[in-house]
Design an enzyme around this catalytic site. Structure first.
Site, PDB file in Angstrom:
ATOM      1  N   ARG A 216       0.825  -1.216   0.000  1.00 33.34           N
ATOM      2  CA  ARG A 216       0.000   0.000   0.000  1.00 33.34           C
ATOM      3  C   ARG A 216       0.863   1.272   0.000  1.00 33.34           C
ATOM      4  NH1 ARG A 216      -3.830  -0.600   4.891  1.00 33.34           N
ATOM      5  NH2 ARG A 216      -2.193  -1.995   5.621  1.00 33.34           N
TER       6      ARG A 216
ATOM      7  N   LEU B  20       1.237   3.517  -2.177  1.00 29.45           N
ATOM      8  CA  LEU B  20       0.567   4.720  -2.678  1.00 29.45           C
ATOM      9  C   LEU B  20      -0.286   5.350  -1.575  1.00 29.45           C
ATOM     10  CD1 LEU B  20       0.023   6.618  -5.023  1.00 29.45           C
ATOM     11  CD2 LEU B  20      -1.864   5.130  -5.736  1.00 29.45           C
TER      12      LEU B  20
ATOM     13  N   LYS C 182     -20.405   4.071  -6.609  1.00 29.57           N
ATOM     14  CA  LYS C 182     -19.793   2.781  -6.943  1.00 29.57           C
ATOM     15  C   LYS C 182     -19.569   2.609  -8.438  1.00 29.57           C
ATOM     16  CE  LYS C 182     -20.251   0.844  -2.778  1.00 29.57           C
ATOM     17  NZ  LYS C 182     -19.803  -0.233  -1.947  1.00 29.57           N
TER      18      LYS C 182
ATOM     19  N   ARG D 110      -8.224   4.878   0.553  1.00 25.10           N
ATOM     20  CA  ARG D 110      -8.918   3.920   1.402  1.00 25.10           C
ATOM     21  C   ARG D 110      -8.917   2.526   0.781  1.00 25.10           C
ATOM     22  NH1 ARG D 110     -12.389   3.512   5.855  1.00 25.10           N
ATOM     23  NH2 ARG D 110     -13.489   1.561   5.488  1.00 25.10           N
TER      24      ARG D 110
ATOM     25  N   HIS E 293     -22.891  12.182   6.980  1.00 26.54           N
ATOM     26  CA  HIS E 293     -21.702  12.267   6.134  1.00 26.54           C
ATOM     27  C   HIS E 293     -21.047  13.635   6.249  1.00 26.54           C
ATOM     28  CE1 HIS E 293     -24.356   9.091   4.692  1.00 26.54           C
ATOM     29  NE2 HIS E 293     -23.229   8.425   4.587  1.00 26.54           N
TER      30      HIS E 293
END
Ligand code: GLN
Ligand code: ZN
Length: 767
Positions: free
Chosen positions: A16, A18, A117, A522, A701
């Protein structure tokens, strides 16, 4: 000769790299050129790896600092005004990266692009925002730069471009208009882009059009012909590969094979049955890239079976026309199985990650080209698969027998909702408009510190548990002080709502390094569901019972539903998903019944992923929704009438699945209401939703605390269309990512607003 190709490689890096570099950069601890160096290092490593593995068509331009759809928008100069002028990300300078990351993440009061998505994956892309009079200009030369970067390393690559029709399909128009109307405006920018790639040395270009596996409008169908004729003319010498994936072409097959490209890539994992039709329909001049190993799942391929299937096809079509490739970009797989440190050699022998997919493609191509070593190598995968099929770790006869004995009444509550509601209301004694939350409470730095100390072995199990108990008790006290009616325990013992159950159920395993990019920096590490699912012992009862014992108020048990568990895991491919879903449902059913026996009057079974599991083609929806709702009902229908079942969904656009939501027959559903709580309620009321609902009153959110006026207005709208007896008051999702100050302020506001609304209701009845 049959050649080998790859459509895209994961960019996060084996460790990971990046992610860590992005996060350092965002914190100001790594400057733009430092980040650019990490990126270039990863690209070089990945190109060399693919070359070493014997891949002949290696992608470039599949790297992204955040997201490939964002990159496409930036390349085409589709930068909304609030982010300033179009910029060239190829420079990787501080200004360009600054604008780029503001589009991705927002900043200085500027809201980011919306995330959603990517097709039916768990990868999220940034939705391009286009104006009705949007101007497009080829502005950012990152793909050309990466092509030259690879060529400087001596590696010829095939640049990847998201095609115009798919780009428009994924974008949205700020005025609500249809993005396809912008096709003629966008094509000149594409022409300049492709022309520059050819000028930069590209001899072939991969145009990704996964939208070709969707239901298309007449305007889109027409648009494909127009767009590809134009692109063909622009770069007559370049070999164009049109890549389709995530499904079969179905009724778009004729359209696809008729487009003026040189190679068509088809997904033979999602739709193996389309192979013969594709070969039959394709003109002899069209090369075929066969996506034969799974870019979406982790199971090793049976290469012998595939070899036997492909040999006659290659002979018939001519081996020079055939490329072999993974079904889609390998973005959706972990990087390398060799990173695994779990020591479960048997299970690992069943798996293939991105790196191993390249080996499979190369081996298969070698065998088809008559290489004796490659031919001999095929047998190993077949032997491993045979071992997997018969392994006692996969097959649990008791689970299968129990499933076979399930009758339809297992998926029905004992009584219909009105009778259940009466029993539940009598038992719970809640006020009108009861207040509750969705489950998790802030996972603060202290919670994370406790977890990390335990993971590092600095805290033994007992001390860890004591720490979690403290957080749980404090959370319950806080809810009591705030005056919330139905309490939760806070989910402090859970890192992830699916992994938590994956760790406790038989038939699941977790990987040590199986990270997949979800969005930006993420990454998620999906559990691997490899065998028959059983619950060796209760999974959540201890925490829920502990929590219930701390208070006189009703406590909700909290579970993740079968569809969401499947959707966010790598699921076995040796039986239909519907069967696997029913196995998970049975395990959850036992848990729900145990929670009831432990005295929990309410159990919530979250299904935030029900809608995202919806098949890409409308004709497949009904079958999916049927088994999905059945699995949910199987998991919750073992309880008494006076036990209240809640569910929760993380989206507000549920029009497509409204009938399924009704069919779930949960007593109470809480929903995200980021559009507006009022609309959600109106839509439910209009559809005749018969049970109780908690429209999300607070959009969690954002940290913004809703105002009293806002909440009052929302209640009035809701009460105008639904009876007060069927309305709940809650935030619109879990509070895990929020801080305590805004959680306290917002919940106080919700509780106060509910009290005011009750007051108004009483005044109406007794004027
Ligand atoms: N119960 C979960 C939580 O509150 C639900 C999360 C979700 O909807 N994704 O965290
Ligand atoms: Zn949610």
């Amino acid at each position: 000769m049959t050649t080998t190709a790859n459509l895209g490689f994961p960019r996060i890096g084996r460790d990971r790299e990046l992610k860590w570099a992005q996060e350092l950069h965002w914190r100001g601890d790594l400057d733009a050129s430092g980040l650019a160096d990490v990126a270039a290092g990863l690209r070089a490593t990945h190109w060399r790896l693919q070359q070493d593995k014997g891949i002949q068509h290696i992608p470039s331009g599949d790297f992204s600092y955040y997201d490939q759809v964002l990159d496409t928008a930036v390349t085409l100069g589709a930068v909304p005004e609030r982010f300033g002028a179009p910029f060239d990300i190829a420079a990787s300078d501080a200004d360009a990266l600054g604008s780029y990351f503001t589009m991705a993440r927002g900043g200085n009061g500027i809201p980011a692009l919306e995330l959603t998505k990517w097709f039916d994956t768990n990868y999220h892309y940034l939705v391009p925002e286009l104006a009705a009079d949007q101007e497009f200009r080829y502005s950012s030369k990152a793909t050309a730069a990466q092509l030259q970067e690879a060529s400087a390393l001596g590696i010829a690559t095939r640049p990847v471009v998201i095609g115009p029709l798919t780009f428009l399909r994924l974008a949205k128009r700020t005025d609500g208009g249809d993005t396809i109307e912008l096709l003629d405006a966008i094509l000149p920018a594409y022409v300049d882009w492709l022309t520059d790639l050819v000028a930069s040395g590209a001899t072939e270009i991969q145009l990704d059009e996964p939208a070709l596996v969707l239901d298309l409008s007449p305007a889109e169908i027409d648009g494909y012909g127009r767009a590809y004729a134009r692109l063909r003319d622009a770069v007559p010498t370049a070999k164009l590969t049109l890549a389709t994936y995530f499904g079969g072409l179905g009724d778009n097959l004729e359209l696809a094979v008729g487009l003026p490209v040189d190679v068509l890539h088809v997904d033979l994992v999602r739709d193996p049955g389309q192979l013969d039709a594709v070969v039959a329909a394709a003109p002899a001049s069209l090369g075929l890239s066969l996506g034969v190993v799974d870019g979406r799942n982790v199971w090793r391929t049976d290469l012998t079976a595939l070899y036997q299937r492909l040999l006659p096809v290659v002979e018939q079509a001519g081996s020079d026309r055939i490329q072999l490739a993974p079904s889609c970009s390998l973005l959706h797989l972990p990087v390398d199985l060799a990173s695994e440190t779990g020591g479960d050699a048997e299970l690992e022998s069943w798996l293939a990650f991105a790196t191993q997919r390249l080996d499979e493609v190369a081996l298969l191509a070698g065998a088809l080209n008559g290489d004796a070593d490659a031919l001999a190598g095929l047998a190993e995968s077949t032997a491993v698969l045979a071992a997997r099929r018969t392994s006692p770790r996969v097959l649990q006869p008791a689970v299968q027998e129990r499933l076979a004995a399930v009758t339809p009444d297992w998926s029905r509550r004992r009584a219909a909702y009105p009778k259940r509601a009466a029993a539940q209301h009598a038992r719970l004694g809640l006020p009108l408009l009861p207040t509750t939350t969705i489950g998790s409470f802030p996972q603060t730095a202290e919670v994370r510190r406790l977890r990390a100390a335990h993971r590092r072995g600095e805290l033994d199990a007992e001390a860890y548990r004591a720490g979690l108990e403290e957080f749980t008790v404090a959370c319950i006290r806080k809810q009591e002080e705030l005056g919330v009616d139905v309490l939760v325990h806070g989910e402090f013992e859970r890192t992830d709502m699916v992994e938590h159950f994956g760790l406790k159920l038989d038939g699941f395993t977790t990987t040590s390094h199986g990270w997949v990019q979800s969005y930006g920096s993420r990454c998620v590490k999906p559990p691997v569901l490899f065998g028959d699912v059983a619950r060796p012992e209760p999974m959540t009862v201890d925490w829920s019972a502990f929590a219930a014992a701390q208070t006189d108020r009703p406590m909700k048990g909290m579970l993740t539903g079968p569809i969401t568990i499947l959707q966010w895991s790598f699921v076995r491919d040796d039986q239909p998903e519907s069967v696997t879903a029913r196995q998970v449902a049975l395990a959850l059913r036992d848990e729900v019944v145990d929670l009831e026996a432990a005295g929990l009057p309410i159990v919530q079974v979250d299904e935030p992923a029900l809608r995202e599991g919806l098949p890409l083609r409308r004709r497949d929806w009904a079958a999916y929704l049927d088994w999905a709702t059945e699995a949910f009902r199987l998991s919750v229908s073992g309880v008494r009438n006076d036990t209240q079942i809640h569910t929760h969904m993380c989206y507000a656009e549920f029009g497509d699945v409204m009938d399924a939501i009704i069919a779930l027959d949960a007593d109470v559903i809480s929903m995200e209401a980021s559009r507006s709580g009022g609309e959600v309620v109106a839509e439910l009321a209009e559809a005749g939703y018969p049970n109780e609902v908690g429209p999300g009153v607070w959009d969690i959110h954002s940290p913004r605390v809703p105002s009293a006026d806002e909440v009052d207005a929302l209640f009035e709208t809701a009460l105008a269309v639904l009876p007060a007896e069927r309305l709940w008051v809650n935030p619109d999702c879990g509070l895990k990512t929020r801080g305590w100050p805004e959680v306290e302020a917002s919940l106080a506001e919700l509780v106060a607003a509910a009290a005011r609304a009750r007051g108004r209701l009483v005044a109406q009845v007794q004027p």
